[in-house]
Design an enzyme around this catalytic site. Structure first.
Site, PDB file in Angstrom:
ATOM      1  N   ASP A 147       0.864  -1.173   0.000  1.00 42.60           N
ATOM      2  CA  ASP A 147       0.000   0.000   0.000  1.00 42.60           C
ATOM      3  C   ASP A 147       0.904   1.228   0.000  1.00 42.60           C
ATOM      4  O   ASP A 147       2.123   1.100  -0.168  1.00 42.60           O
ATOM      5  CB  ASP A 147      -0.962  -0.012   1.200  1.00 42.60           C
ATOM      6  CG  ASP A 147      -2.343   0.542   0.823  1.00 42.60           C
ATOM      7  OD1 ASP A 147      -2.395   1.707   0.377  1.00 42.60           O
ATOM      8  OD2 ASP A 147      -3.348  -0.176   0.958  1.00 42.60           O
TER       9      ASP A 147
ATOM     10  N   TYR B  26     -15.096   6.132 -13.508  1.00 40.52           N
ATOM     11  CA  TYR B  26     -15.011   4.811 -12.884  1.00 40.52           C
ATOM     12  C   TYR B  26     -15.442   3.729 -13.866  1.00 40.52           C
ATOM     13  O   TYR B  26     -14.783   2.694 -13.984  1.00 40.52           O
ATOM     14  CB  TYR B  26     -15.879   4.791 -11.628  1.00 40.52           C
ATOM     15  CG  TYR B  26     -15.658   3.582 -10.751  1.00 40.52           C
ATOM     16  CD1 TYR B  26     -14.448   3.390 -10.097  1.00 40.52           C
ATOM     17  CD2 TYR B  26     -16.663   2.638 -10.559  1.00 40.52           C
ATOM     18  CE1 TYR B  26     -14.231   2.286  -9.275  1.00 40.52           C
ATOM     19  CE2 TYR B  26     -16.462   1.539  -9.737  1.00 40.52           C
ATOM     20  CZ  TYR B  26     -15.247   1.366  -9.098  1.00 40.52           C
ATOM     21  OH  TYR B  26     -15.043   0.266  -8.296  1.00 40.52           O
TER      22      TYR B  26
ATOM     23  N   LYS C  27     -12.891   0.738 -15.091  1.00 41.94           N
ATOM     24  CA  LYS C  27     -13.134  -0.670 -14.781  1.00 41.94           C
ATOM     25  C   LYS C  27     -13.441  -1.481 -16.044  1.00 41.94           C
ATOM     26  O   LYS C  27     -13.148  -2.681 -16.110  1.00 41.94           O
ATOM     27  CB  LYS C  27     -14.263  -0.798 -13.749  1.00 41.94           C
ATOM     28  CG  LYS C  27     -13.864  -0.269 -12.376  1.00 41.94           C
ATOM     29  CD  LYS C  27     -12.621  -0.966 -11.832  1.00 41.94           C
ATOM     30  CE  LYS C  27     -12.283  -0.589 -10.407  1.00 41.94           C
ATOM     31  NZ  LYS C  27     -11.111  -1.308  -9.878  1.00 41.94           N
TER      32      LYS C  27
ATOM     33  N   ASP D 280       3.201   2.694  -4.357  1.00 42.70           N
ATOM     34  CA  ASP D 280       2.236   3.573  -5.027  1.00 42.70           C
ATOM     35  C   ASP D 280       2.053   2.992  -6.418  1.00 42.70           C
ATOM     36  O   ASP D 280       2.977   3.037  -7.244  1.00 42.70           O
ATOM     37  CB  ASP D 280       2.794   4.991  -5.083  1.00 42.70           C
ATOM     38  CG  ASP D 280       1.912   5.950  -5.889  1.00 42.70           C
ATOM     39  OD1 ASP D 280       0.931   5.496  -6.520  1.00 42.70           O
ATOM     40  OD2 ASP D 280       2.224   7.158  -5.901  1.00 42.70           O
ATOM     41  N   VAL D 281       0.885   2.431  -6.703  1.00 40.11           N
ATOM     42  CA  VAL D 281       0.701   1.676  -7.949  1.00 40.11           C
ATOM     43  C   VAL D 281       0.795   2.542  -9.195  1.00 40.11           C
ATOM     44  O   VAL D 281       0.934   2.015 -10.302  1.00 40.11           O
ATOM     45  CB  VAL D 281      -0.640   0.900  -7.951  1.00 40.11           C
ATOM     46  CG1 VAL D 281      -0.669  -0.126  -6.828  1.00 40.11           C
ATOM     47  CG2 VAL D 281      -1.840   1.843  -7.874  1.00 40.11           C
TER      48      VAL D 281
ATOM     49  N   ASN E 232      -5.549  -4.983  -6.685  1.00 41.15           N
ATOM     50  CA  ASN E 232      -6.760  -4.620  -5.955  1.00 41.15           C
ATOM     51  C   ASN E 232      -6.900  -3.115  -5.723  1.00 41.15           C
ATOM     52  O   ASN E 232      -8.007  -2.633  -5.520  1.00 41.15           O
ATOM     53  CB  ASN E 232      -6.749  -5.357  -4.605  1.00 41.15           C
ATOM     54  CG  ASN E 232      -7.818  -4.861  -3.668  1.00 41.15           C
ATOM     55  OD1 ASN E 232      -9.000  -5.039  -3.909  1.00 41.15           O
ATOM     56  ND2 ASN E 232      -7.405  -4.193  -2.591  1.00 41.15           N
TER      57      ASN E 232
END
Length: 243
Positions: A38, A142, A146, A50-51, A77
């Site tokens: 995370d 969003y 997705k 940090d993705v 995730n």
């Protein structure tokens, strides 16, 4: 008796969120090793990640290689949500959702594949959403993010099927799940009580999902029980998309 993920090393991004915590707990119940990642500085994590930062992914790759030499499972995730129509969404808000929800998944798949290919039965699970399957008038960014995760998953799965060993990749599509992300959505609503009631009315089973229910789906996709499943969408939505 060993669990379905015995001795498997599984990296979970967004591990401190409600679903992330449930996934890590479920991995460990099945005798796997969950690597919690995370934001840097957060307590209770194994890897600061940090993705949206490619250098952070490269550092995570080096750390996992040094400690374990391989990776058996990757769970992308980490995610954020912004409530807004296409007109009400600024470019900065759009880019933030895309950075985390799409770029983060892309970078994870890209940089972890070499480590995954060292495992005997590697599996990637990408968290999409029911919003990657059906639209919402006020979920412009969003929905787009997705939906992109859904299709990226299929491309990664087809590429992984050409590898030796074969790397499976699937997406999970939850509906509204009680926890931090729904709380964030309600906080953005003008009338949170009304918004919560509306969410529950949309679900044929009449309730929000539980993070543990999503985690069970993820663990199944990580395990050999789903060995013939790749490029698929596992929907955990209480029946929303059945109508």
């Amino acid at each position: 008796m060993s669990g379905s993920l015995n001795d498997r090393i599984v990296l979970v991004t967004g591990a401190l969120g409600s679903i992330g915590q449930a996934i890590c707990a479920a991995v460990e119940r099945e005798d796997g090793r969950a690597l919690r990642s995370d934001f840097p500085g957060a307590a209770g994590i194994d890897l600061a990640l940090d993705v949206t930062d490619e250098n952070a992914w490269l550092a995570a790759t080096r750390e996992i290689e040094h400690r374990f030499g391989r990776l058996d499972g990757l769970v992308n995730n980490a995610g954020v949500v912004f409530i807004g129509t296409v007109e009400a969404t600024s470019l900065a808000q759009w880019r933030r959702v895309m950075d985390v929800n799409v770029d983060g998944v892309f970078l994870g798949c890209r940089h972890m594949l070499p480590l995954l290919r060292r495992a005997p039965a590697p599996s990637i699970v990408n968290l999409s959403s029911v919003s990657g399957l059906v639209g919402g008038y006020n979920l412009a960014a969003y929905n787009a993010s997705k939906g992109a995760v859904r299709m990226l998953t299929k491309s990664v799965a087809l590429n992984g099927a050409r590898m030796t060993p074969k790397v499976r990749c699937n997406s999970v599509h939850p509906a509204f799940v009680a926890g931090a992300m729904v709380d964030d959505m309600l906080a953005q609503a003008s009338d949170p009580e009304r918004a919560l009631a509306s969410m529950q009315r949309q679900i044929p089973l009449g309730r929000l999902g539980a993070a543990a229910e999503v985690a069970e789906a993820v663990v199944w996709l990580l395990s050999d029980k789903s060995a013939f499943t790749t490029g698929s969408e596992l929907v955990v939505d209480g029946g929303i998309t059945a109508g």
